[in-house]
Motif scaffolding. Structure first.
Motif, PDB file in Angstrom:
ATOM      1  N   LEU A   1       0.817  -1.207   0.000  1.00  9.35           N
ATOM      2  CA  LEU A   1       0.000   0.000   0.000  1.00  9.35           C
ATOM      3  C   LEU A   1       0.857   1.265   0.000  1.00  9.35           C
ATOM      4  O   LEU A   1       0.522   2.250  -0.662  1.00  9.35           O
ATOM      5  CB  LEU A   1      -0.934  -0.012   1.217  1.00  9.35           C
ATOM      6  CG  LEU A   1      -2.105  -1.003   1.132  1.00  9.35           C
ATOM      7  CD1 LEU A   1      -2.802  -1.134   2.482  1.00  9.35           C
ATOM      8  CD2 LEU A   1      -3.096  -0.577   0.061  1.00  9.35           C
ATOM      9  N   LEU A   2       1.956   1.235   0.730  1.00 12.00           N
ATOM     10  CA  LEU A   2       2.862   2.385   0.720  1.00 12.00           C
ATOM     11  C   LEU A   2       3.488   2.584  -0.658  1.00 12.00           C
ATOM     12  O   LEU A   2       3.621   3.709  -1.137  1.00 12.00           O
ATOM     13  CB  LEU A   2       3.959   2.186   1.773  1.00 12.00           C
ATOM     14  CG  LEU A   2       3.529   2.383   3.231  1.00 12.00           C
ATOM     15  CD1 LEU A   2       4.625   1.914   4.179  1.00 12.00           C
ATOM     16  CD2 LEU A   2       3.176   3.837   3.502  1.00 12.00           C
ATOM     17  N   GLN A   3       3.833   1.491  -1.301  1.00 15.35           N
ATOM     18  CA  GLN A   3       4.426   1.580  -2.639  1.00 15.35           C
ATOM     19  C   GLN A   3       3.386   2.026  -3.662  1.00 15.35           C
ATOM     20  O   GLN A   3       3.685   2.836  -4.552  1.00 15.35           O
ATOM     21  CB  GLN A   3       5.018   0.228  -3.036  1.00 15.35           C
ATOM     22  CG  GLN A   3       5.769   0.256  -4.359  1.00 15.35           C
ATOM     23  CD  GLN A   3       6.402  -1.086  -4.683  1.00 15.35           C
ATOM     24  OE1 GLN A   3       6.380  -2.012  -3.876  1.00 15.35           O
ATOM     25  NE2 GLN A   3       6.969  -1.196  -5.879  1.00 15.35           N
ATOM     26  N   ALA A   4       2.156   1.508  -3.537  1.00 11.67           N
ATOM     27  CA  ALA A   4       1.107   1.861  -4.491  1.00 11.67           C
ATOM     28  C   ALA A   4       0.754   3.344  -4.391  1.00 11.67           C
ATOM     29  O   ALA A   4       0.388   3.971  -5.394  1.00 11.67           O
ATOM     30  CB  ALA A   4      -0.132   1.006  -4.245  1.00 11.67           C
ATOM     31  N   ALA A   5       0.870   3.921  -3.187  1.00 15.34           N
ATOM     32  CA  ALA A   5       0.556   5.340  -3.019  1.00 15.34           C
ATOM     33  C   ALA A   5       1.548   6.231  -3.751  1.00 15.34           C
ATOM     34  O   ALA A   5       1.231   7.370  -4.096  1.00 15.34           O
ATOM     35  CB  ALA A   5       0.561   5.689  -1.532  1.00 15.34           C
TER      36      ALA A   5
ATOM     37  N   ASP B   1       3.031   5.192  -6.648  1.00 16.89           N
ATOM     38  CA  ASP B   1       3.136   4.661  -8.003  1.00 16.89           C
ATOM     39  C   ASP B   1       1.801   4.855  -8.714  1.00 16.89           C
ATOM     40  O   ASP B   1       0.778   4.298  -8.296  1.00 16.89           O
ATOM     41  CB  ASP B   1       3.513   3.169  -7.935  1.00 16.89           C
ATOM     42  CG  ASP B   1       3.692   2.548  -9.314  1.00 16.89           C
ATOM     43  OD1 ASP B   1       3.582   3.284 -10.322  1.00 16.89           O
ATOM     44  OD2 ASP B   1       3.939   1.334  -9.385  1.00 16.89           O
ATOM     45  N   ASP B   2       1.794   5.622  -9.801  1.00 18.05           N
ATOM     46  CA  ASP B   2       0.554   5.884 -10.526  1.00 18.05           C
ATOM     47  C   ASP B   2      -0.045   4.604 -11.111  1.00 18.05           C
ATOM     48  O   ASP B   2      -1.256   4.516 -11.328  1.00 18.05           O
ATOM     49  CB  ASP B   2       0.823   6.883 -11.666  1.00 18.05           C
ATOM     50  CG  ASP B   2       1.186   8.261 -11.131  1.00 18.05           C
ATOM     51  OD1 ASP B   2       0.818   8.546  -9.975  1.00 18.05           O
ATOM     52  OD2 ASP B   2       1.841   9.023 -11.860  1.00 18.05           O
ATOM     53  N   ALA B   3       0.808   3.597 -11.359  1.00 16.00           N
ATOM     54  CA  ALA B   3       0.322   2.349 -11.961  1.00 16.00           C
ATOM     55  C   ALA B   3      -0.067   1.317 -10.900  1.00 16.00           C
ATOM     56  O   ALA B   3      -0.357   0.177 -11.224  1.00 16.00           O
ATOM     57  CB  ALA B   3       1.393   1.761 -12.878  1.00 16.00           C
TER      58      ALA B   3
ATOM     59  N   ARG C   1      -3.131  -2.854  -7.628  1.00 15.85           N
ATOM     60  CA  ARG C   1      -2.522  -3.472  -6.455  1.00 15.85           C
ATOM     61  C   ARG C   1      -3.162  -2.919  -5.182  1.00 15.85           C
ATOM     62  O   ARG C   1      -3.398  -3.658  -4.220  1.00 15.85           O
ATOM     63  CB  ARG C   1      -1.018  -3.185  -6.472  1.00 15.85           C
ATOM     64  CG  ARG C   1      -0.186  -4.323  -5.942  1.00 15.85           C
ATOM     65  CD  ARG C   1       1.285  -4.222  -6.259  1.00 15.85           C
ATOM     66  NE  ARG C   1       1.875  -2.937  -5.915  1.00 15.85           N
ATOM     67  CZ  ARG C   1       2.484  -2.147  -6.783  1.00 15.85           C
ATOM     68  NH1 ARG C   1       2.567  -2.504  -8.048  1.00 15.85           N
ATOM     69  NH2 ARG C   1       3.019  -1.004  -6.415  1.00 15.85           N
ATOM     70  N   GLN C   2      -3.425  -1.640  -5.165  1.00 13.40           N
ATOM     71  CA  GLN C   2      -4.031  -1.018  -3.999  1.00 13.40           C
ATOM     72  C   GLN C   2      -5.438  -1.548  -3.759  1.00 13.40           C
ATOM     73  O   GLN C   2      -5.817  -1.857  -2.630  1.00 13.40           O
ATOM     74  CB  GLN C   2      -4.061   0.500  -4.167  1.00 13.40           C
ATOM     75  CG  GLN C   2      -4.661   1.236  -2.975  1.00 13.40           C
ATOM     76  CD  GLN C   2      -4.586   2.738  -3.143  1.00 13.40           C
ATOM     77  OE1 GLN C   2      -3.897   3.237  -4.021  1.00 13.40           O
ATOM     78  NE2 GLN C   2      -5.313   3.460  -2.314  1.00 13.40           N
ATOM     79  N   ARG C   3      -6.230  -1.680  -4.825  1.00  9.19           N
ATOM     80  CA  ARG C   3      -7.597  -2.188  -4.682  1.00  9.19           C
ATOM     81  C   ARG C   3      -7.600  -3.616  -4.155  1.00  9.19           C
ATOM     82  O   ARG C   3      -8.445  -3.977  -3.319  1.00  9.19           O
ATOM     83  CB  ARG C   3      -8.316  -2.108  -6.029  1.00  9.19           C
ATOM     84  CG  ARG C   3      -8.875  -0.718  -6.260  1.00  9.19           C
ATOM     85  CD  ARG C   3      -9.332  -0.455  -7.666  1.00  9.19           C
ATOM     86  NE  ARG C   3      -9.937  -1.583  -8.345  1.00  9.19           N
ATOM     87  CZ  ARG C   3     -10.159  -1.593  -9.658  1.00  9.19           C
ATOM     88  NH1 ARG C   3      -9.821  -0.545 -10.394  1.00  9.19           N
ATOM     89  NH2 ARG C   3     -10.716  -2.616 -10.240  1.00  9.19           N
ATOM     90  N   ALA C   4      -6.656  -4.444  -4.632  1.00 12.98           N
ATOM     91  CA  ALA C   4      -6.584  -5.826  -4.148  1.00 12.98           C
ATOM     92  C   ALA C   4      -6.242  -5.870  -2.665  1.00 12.98           C
ATOM     93  O   ALA C   4      -6.807  -6.674  -1.903  1.00 12.98           O
ATOM     94  CB  ALA C   4      -5.535  -6.605  -4.952  1.00 12.98           C
TER      95      ALA C   4
END
Length: 389
Positions: free
Chosen positions: A298-302, A304-306, A310-313
């Motif tokens: 979640l920290l990485q997804a925040a 990363d625009d792409a 991953r965040q939704r999962a």
């Protein structure tokens, strides 16, 4: 002719004795190896608190158990114990002391925290925090179960823990709960009304193969059977990341839309517990905190625009629990945001096990304490408003 026959029989007997002798030596050697391996497993086990197979809740902690352990961080010795109910901590009185706020913490190994002292587990930290902030005695009971998941935790609660008359039931839902529910589904037992009453451990459910009891008496036959099975189907080693991905995917086994998430199997025990306490003065609060992998993703997804998919999962488990709570009018507390906003999120988890570290337990207890006090304030305000003309 007789002499030739005698020599043949003598050589045959000698050969048989040599073979029998070699077999006996091999049997003794293999038994010795099994004994050494068994002791090494006992000594090196990362679960000092035993997880015993159960015919009712799949796994259970032993009752009235004590052992001196070593703190994973400080290296200091501490005593781990269970009471007569198989719960960590002192023996609770069945009748709740007058004026005491009794809180029951349900959950799996995150709640149980078998590697840490009782005083560092979030239930004990929560008890100290609440005693400082409310004007009454507080008792928080750690009812974490080894290898537990919502269905087995509900069964344990119904079986013995509701008799403790808790004022609040805090139910920690873990990332691993969905996949454990799916893996143990075939051993669930239901009553005449199709309600689950037991989850039998696999060791009680399996029927031995013909002749298995006889062959188990000999170390050589056990060794040959194990080698044959290993060569025919070598074990698949799964990395921590692969195991994490499997746990994450289990929260949406059918891949259905969000509106169908309340049908997820994890929601069933929530409904059962809500029905059981409907006419009791007991409040339920579902709590959730991220795993080490989830926090990292979640920290990485925040950043990363792409990383939106991953965040939704990673948000799906909390979404499932939230909708199950809303369906039963149960309060849900998600500690994910507070974990991600921490100044050192990596220190909230143990590097060796991936479980909550002592610092992670402390933060989780703080989030829960804040949530409990806010919930109590809202309830008091609602009661006062209802009393107005």
């Amino acid at each position: 002719m007789l002499r030739n026959s005698y020599n043949f029989i003598r050589r045959l007997v000698a050969a048989v004795l040599v073979v029998v002798g070699l077999v006996c030596v091999a049997e003794v050697a293999l038994r010795s190896r099994e004994y050494r391996t068994e002791r090494e497993v006992q000594i090196d086990s990362i679960r000092p608190l035993p997880a015993l197979p159960s015919r009712v809740t799949r796994f259970e902690s032993p009752a009235v158990w004590k052992k001196m352990l070593t703190h994973p961080v400080t290296g200091e010795p501490f005593q781990s114990r269970t009471n007569s109910l198989g719960l960590r901590g002192p023996e609770p009185t069945i009748l709740k002391p007058p004026g005491t706020l009794r809180i029951l913490c349900l959950g799996d190994d995150t709640t149980l925290a078998p590697l840490l002292p009782e005083s560092e587990c979030y239930p004990a930290v929560l008890e100290r925090l609440l005693e400082e902030r409310v004007q009454r005695p507080v008792e928080v009971i750690n009812a974490g179960m080894p290898g537990g998941y919502p269905l087995t935790e509900w069964i344990k609660c119904k079986q013995s823990l509701l008799a403790l008359q808790p004022d609040v039931i805090l139910w920690h839902i873990d990332l691993s709960d969905a996949i454990e529910e799916l893996e143990a589904r075939r051993t669930v037992r239901v009553d005449a009304f199709d309600e689950p009453v037991a989850v039998v451990h696999e060791s009680f459910d399996l029927e031995p193969a013909p002749g298995r009891e006889w062959t188990d008496q000999f170390a050589i036959l056990r060794y040959l059977r194990g080698e044959t099975l290993q060569r025919l189907s070598p074990p698949l080693r799964r990395s921590r990341f692969e195991a994490y991905q499997a746990r994450l995917e289990a929260w949406a086994p059918a891949g259905g839309p969000a509106s169908e998430l309340t049908t997820h199997p994890v929601a069933t025990p929530v409904r059962l517990l809500a029905n059981a306490v409907e006419h009791r003065p007991t409040e339920i609060m579902l709590t959730y905190c991220p795993s080490a992998w989830q926090a990292s993703e979640l920290l990485q997804a925040a950043q990363d625009d792409a990383g939106r998919l991953r965040q939704r999962a990673n948000e799906r488990p909390a979404q499932v629990v939230s909708q199950a709570a809303n369906e039963r009018n149960v309060y849900f507390l998600d500690a994910t945001r507070r974990f991600l906003e921490d100044e050192s999120p990596q220190e909230l988890f143990s590097r060796e096990t991936g479980r909550l570290s002592p610092r992670g337990h402390k933060l989780y207890a703080q989030v829960i304490a804040d949530g409990l006090l806010k919930s109590e304030s809202r309830e008091s305000a609602a009661q006062q408003a209802a009393a107005l003309p």
